[in-house]
Design a protein around this motif. Structure first.
Motif, PDB file in Angstrom:
ATOM      1  N   TYR A  45       0.835  -1.210   0.000  1.00 37.37           N
ATOM      2  CA  TYR A  45       0.000   0.000   0.000  1.00 37.37           C
ATOM      3  C   TYR A  45       0.871   1.262   0.000  1.00 37.37           C
ATOM      4  N   ILE A  46       1.935   1.239   0.807  1.00 41.95           N
ATOM      5  CA  ILE A  46       2.844   2.392   0.865  1.00 41.95           C
ATOM      6  C   ILE A  46       3.488   2.639  -0.495  1.00 41.95           C
ATOM      7  N   LYS A  47       3.924   1.552  -1.169  1.00 40.49           N
ATOM      8  CA  LYS A  47       4.526   1.693  -2.494  1.00 40.49           C
ATOM      9  C   LYS A  47       3.534   2.302  -3.478  1.00 40.49           C
ATOM     10  N   LEU A  53       1.906   9.566  -5.496  1.00 31.78           N
ATOM     11  CA  LEU A  53       2.427  10.893  -5.158  1.00 31.78           C
ATOM     12  C   LEU A  53       3.555  11.314  -6.104  1.00 31.78           C
ATOM     13  N   GLU A  54       4.344  10.335  -6.545  1.00 31.03           N
ATOM     14  CA  GLU A  54       5.426  10.649  -7.472  1.00 31.03           C
ATOM     15  C   GLU A  54       4.865  11.153  -8.801  1.00 31.03           C
ATOM     16  N   GLN A  55       3.788  10.522  -9.277  1.00 33.41           N
ATOM     17  CA  GLN A  55       3.144  10.984 -10.515  1.00 33.41           C
ATOM     18  C   GLN A  55       2.591  12.396 -10.354  1.00 33.41           C
ATOM     19  N   ILE A  56       1.951  12.647  -9.214  1.00 30.70           N
ATOM     20  CA  ILE A  56       1.387  13.976  -8.963  1.00 30.70           C
ATOM     21  C   ILE A  56       2.501  15.015  -8.864  1.00 30.70           C
ATOM     22  N   LYS A  57       3.615  14.628  -8.216  1.00 29.61           N
ATOM     23  CA  LYS A  57       4.740  15.536  -8.045  1.00 29.61           C
ATOM     24  C   LYS A  57       5.337  15.925  -9.415  1.00 29.61           C
ATOM     25  N   LYS A  58       5.506  14.941 -10.285  1.00 34.17           N
ATOM     26  CA  LYS A  58       6.060  15.224 -11.628  1.00 34.17           C
ATOM     27  C   LYS A  58       5.128  16.150 -12.407  1.00 34.17           C
ATOM     28  N   TRP A  59       3.840  15.893 -12.310  1.00 33.25           N
ATOM     29  CA  TRP A  59       2.852  16.746 -12.975  1.00 33.25           C
ATOM     30  C   TRP A  59       2.944  18.181 -12.451  1.00 33.25           C
ATOM     31  N   ALA A  60       3.050  18.332 -11.143  1.00 32.02           N
ATOM     32  CA  ALA A  60       3.113  19.663 -10.543  1.00 32.02           C
ATOM     33  C   ALA A  60       4.383  20.392 -10.969  1.00 32.02           C
ATOM     34  N   GLU A  61       5.510  19.678 -11.005  1.00 38.06           N
ATOM     35  CA  GLU A  61       6.778  20.309 -11.400  1.00 38.06           C
ATOM     36  C   GLU A  61       6.745  20.756 -12.862  1.00 38.06           C
ATOM     37  N   LEU A  91      -6.798  21.826 -19.524  1.00 36.97           N
ATOM     38  CA  LEU A  91      -7.907  22.192 -18.650  1.00 36.97           C
ATOM     39  C   LEU A  91      -9.136  21.332 -18.900  1.00 36.97           C
ATOM     40  N   ASN A  92      -9.333  20.893 -20.115  1.00 32.94           N
ATOM     41  CA  ASN A  92     -10.516  20.091 -20.410  1.00 32.94           C
ATOM     42  C   ASN A  92     -10.340  18.611 -20.085  1.00 32.94           C
ATOM     43  N   THR A  93      -9.127  18.101 -20.256  1.00 33.83           N
ATOM     44  CA  THR A  93      -8.908  16.652 -20.112  1.00 33.83           C
ATOM     45  C   THR A  93      -7.923  16.291 -19.002  1.00 33.83           C
ATOM     46  N   GLU A  94      -6.731  16.827 -19.065  1.00 37.89           N
ATOM     47  CA  GLU A  94      -5.653  16.355 -18.197  1.00 37.89           C
ATOM     48  C   GLU A  94      -5.882  16.707 -16.728  1.00 37.89           C
ATOM     49  N   TRP A  95      -6.419  17.877 -16.447  1.00 41.19           N
ATOM     50  CA  TRP A  95      -6.702  18.202 -15.041  1.00 41.19           C
ATOM     51  C   TRP A  95      -7.781  17.274 -14.474  1.00 41.19           C
ATOM     52  N   GLY A  96      -8.695  16.856 -15.305  1.00 37.14           N
ATOM     53  CA  GLY A  96      -9.700  15.888 -14.861  1.00 37.14           C
ATOM     54  C   GLY A  96      -9.078  14.547 -14.523  1.00 37.14           C
ATOM     55  N   GLU A  97      -8.115  14.128 -15.362  1.00 38.38           N
ATOM     56  CA  GLU A  97      -7.405  12.875 -15.086  1.00 38.38           C
ATOM     57  C   GLU A  97      -6.597  12.973 -13.791  1.00 38.38           C
ATOM     58  N   LEU A  98      -5.986  14.145 -13.578  1.00 41.92           N
ATOM     59  CA  LEU A  98      -5.225  14.346 -12.343  1.00 41.92           C
ATOM     60  C   LEU A  98      -6.143  14.294 -11.126  1.00 41.92           C
ATOM     61  N   GLU A  99      -7.328  14.891 -11.275  1.00 40.73           N
ATOM     62  CA  GLU A  99      -8.291  14.849 -10.169  1.00 40.73           C
ATOM     63  C   GLU A  99      -8.663  13.415  -9.830  1.00 40.73           C
ATOM     64  N   SER A 100      -8.871  12.587 -10.850  1.00 41.12           N
ATOM     65  CA  SER A 100      -9.203  11.173 -10.616  1.00 41.12           C
ATOM     66  C   SER A 100      -8.068  10.446  -9.911  1.00 41.12           C
ATOM     67  N   LEU A 101      -6.826  10.787 -10.313  1.00 45.17           N
ATOM     68  CA  LEU A 101      -5.668  10.161  -9.677  1.00 45.17           C
ATOM     69  C   LEU A 101      -5.580  10.551  -8.208  1.00 45.17           C
ATOM     70  N   VAL A 102      -5.785  11.827  -7.909  1.00 41.96           N
ATOM     71  CA  VAL A 102      -5.720  12.299  -6.510  1.00 41.96           C
ATOM     72  C   VAL A 102      -6.795  11.632  -5.663  1.00 41.96           C
ATOM     73  N   LEU A 103      -7.986  11.458  -6.252  1.00 41.03           N
ATOM     74  CA  LEU A 103      -9.104  10.875  -5.495  1.00 41.03           C
ATOM     75  C   LEU A 103      -9.045   9.352  -5.416  1.00 41.03           C
ATOM     76  N   ASP A 105      -8.324   5.803  -4.290  1.00 35.60           N
ATOM     77  CA  ASP A 105      -7.976   5.227  -2.981  1.00 35.60           C
ATOM     78  C   ASP A 105      -7.077   4.013  -3.191  1.00 35.60           C
ATOM     79  N   MET A 106      -5.833   4.131  -2.756  1.00 36.77           N
ATOM     80  CA  MET A 106      -4.860   3.046  -2.936  1.00 36.77           C
ATOM     81  C   MET A 106      -4.906   2.026  -1.802  1.00 36.77           C
TER      82      MET A 106
END
Length: 380
Positions: A45-47, A53-61, A91-103, A105-106
């Protein structure tokens, strides 16, 4: 070997859905495997969380650099049609995908495994039983609380220690059993470790509250007052401590008026404490002495009569080619140890076959005549 035998006899209880884990090392080993499985599941689960989080971090950078450039010259940036298209796409597609990734539950896999394994977990009775086993060990082998807490037991392979919080929990379990003797010992050990600087969630106020009452119940009024004063120094508004202090002072005044002999009072307190230490069973002292090696001693002359030998069963054909190793342990009554009877693999097979059939040892209830479990007999 000595401590393994001790633990086998004194520790552990329960059937597989629930099976008195604290009475059986065989069933306790299953819990170790269960916990190992949960640790593996937790690490998975930690992995998964780290990967997310690594995917989100790369997206943010990536977007941090992009938006920093774009905001410095918005019109010039959007003057390039590719940038305009990619802005719309993000704004139409990729931010939606990011939102799904953040939400996402791992934890589903770990929670599912935990739910399945929870049915095999020990319960409050098991925890209490294991705590009582430690107290029995302490009494049987005359061990002080510091020795047990620091894990300085002779013959153990895997040293472990008790935290101040652990000592506090042991004291609380003794307290619920009205065992004020052990309550005092373990609350004092918890307090000692905190005074030595151990960082713990255990609260000195709670410890002193239990400790002062346990000491009072054993007849040591002066010590109870001293501990209550210390408690009030930490928490002057403690309601029960203030009430107890007034009561202790009242009792102390009455004792002085009655001119009670301090010597007689000390003798009575020692007598009461001694009663608290011992179980009501008359044979308890004898087997405790035997466990400590304080039983009958064999004379050198008798020891010379003990031998080791190969045993062939009086020329039994089965044993002529493969005699059994024998070792004399005692002469009267004759006790013989047989060595290397079966292999380690065969031993494990017997243990696995026997484990589902193990049940808590019982005694006859003198009132009902039925079999029932007893607190002084906790083996399987």
């Amino acid at each position: 070997k000595v401590w393994y035998t001790i633990a086998l006899g004194l520790l552990l209880p329960f059937s597989y859905a629930h099976t008195d884990f604290f009475t059986s090392i065989g069933h306790m080993t299953d819990l170790i495997n269960t916990e190992k499985d949960l640790v593996v599941s937790l690490k998975d689960y930690i992995k998964a969380e780290e990967s997310k989080l690594e995917q989100i971090k790369k997206w943010a950078e990536k977007l941090d650099q992009l938006t920093d450039t774009a905001t410095k010259d918005p019109e010039g940036f959007l003057g390039h049609p590719v940038n305009a298209f990619k802005l719309m796409k993000r704004l139409n597609t990729e931010w939606g995908e990011l939102e799904s990734l953040v939400l996402k539950d791992m934890s589903d896999g770990f929670i599912s495994n935990m739910t399945i394994q929870r049915q095999f977990f020990p319960n409050d009775e098991d925890q209490t039983g294991a705590a009582k086993a430690l107290l029995r060990l302490q009494d049987t082998y005359n061990l002080d609380t510091d020795t047990l807490s620091r894990g300085n037991l002779p013959g153990v392979k895997h040293k472990s220690f008790l935290t101040a919080e652990d000592c506090f929990e042991l004291g609380k379990i003794a307290y619920t059993e009205a065992d004020y003797y052990h309550t005092e010992l373990w609350m004092e050990q918890a307090l000692k470790q905190l005074d030595e600087g151990e960082v713990s969630s255990a609260d000195k106020v709670y410890i002193l509250d239990y400790l002062s009452y346990a000491v009072y119940q054993q007849g040591d009024l002066s010590k109870a007052m001293m501990l209550t004063r210390r408690l009030l120094e930490l928490d002057p508004e403690h309601q029960r401590a203030n009430g107890n202090m007034k009561y202790f002072e009242y009792i102390m005044a009455k004792e002085k008026e009655a001119n009670k002999s301090s010597t007689n009072s000390e003798e009575q307190m020692e007598k009461e404490t001694e009663v608290k230490k011992k179980d009501y069973l008359p044979e308890r002292r004898k087997y405790e002495m035997l466990c400590r090696g304080e039983g009958l001693k064999m004379t050198p002359r008798r020891q010379k009569r003990l031998f080791c030998r190969y045993y062939d069963g009086n020329r039994n054909p089965r044993y002529i080619l493969g005699p059994v190793k024998q070792e004399d342990e005692w002469d009267k009554p004759r006790i013989v140890r047989f060595l290397d009877i079966i292999s380690d693999e065969e031993i494990e097979t017997v243990k696995e076959l026997a484990k589902p059939r193990l049940s808590r040892a019982t005694v006859h209830d003198p009132e009902t005549g039925k079999l029932t479990t007893a607190h002084y007999r906790v083996s399987k």
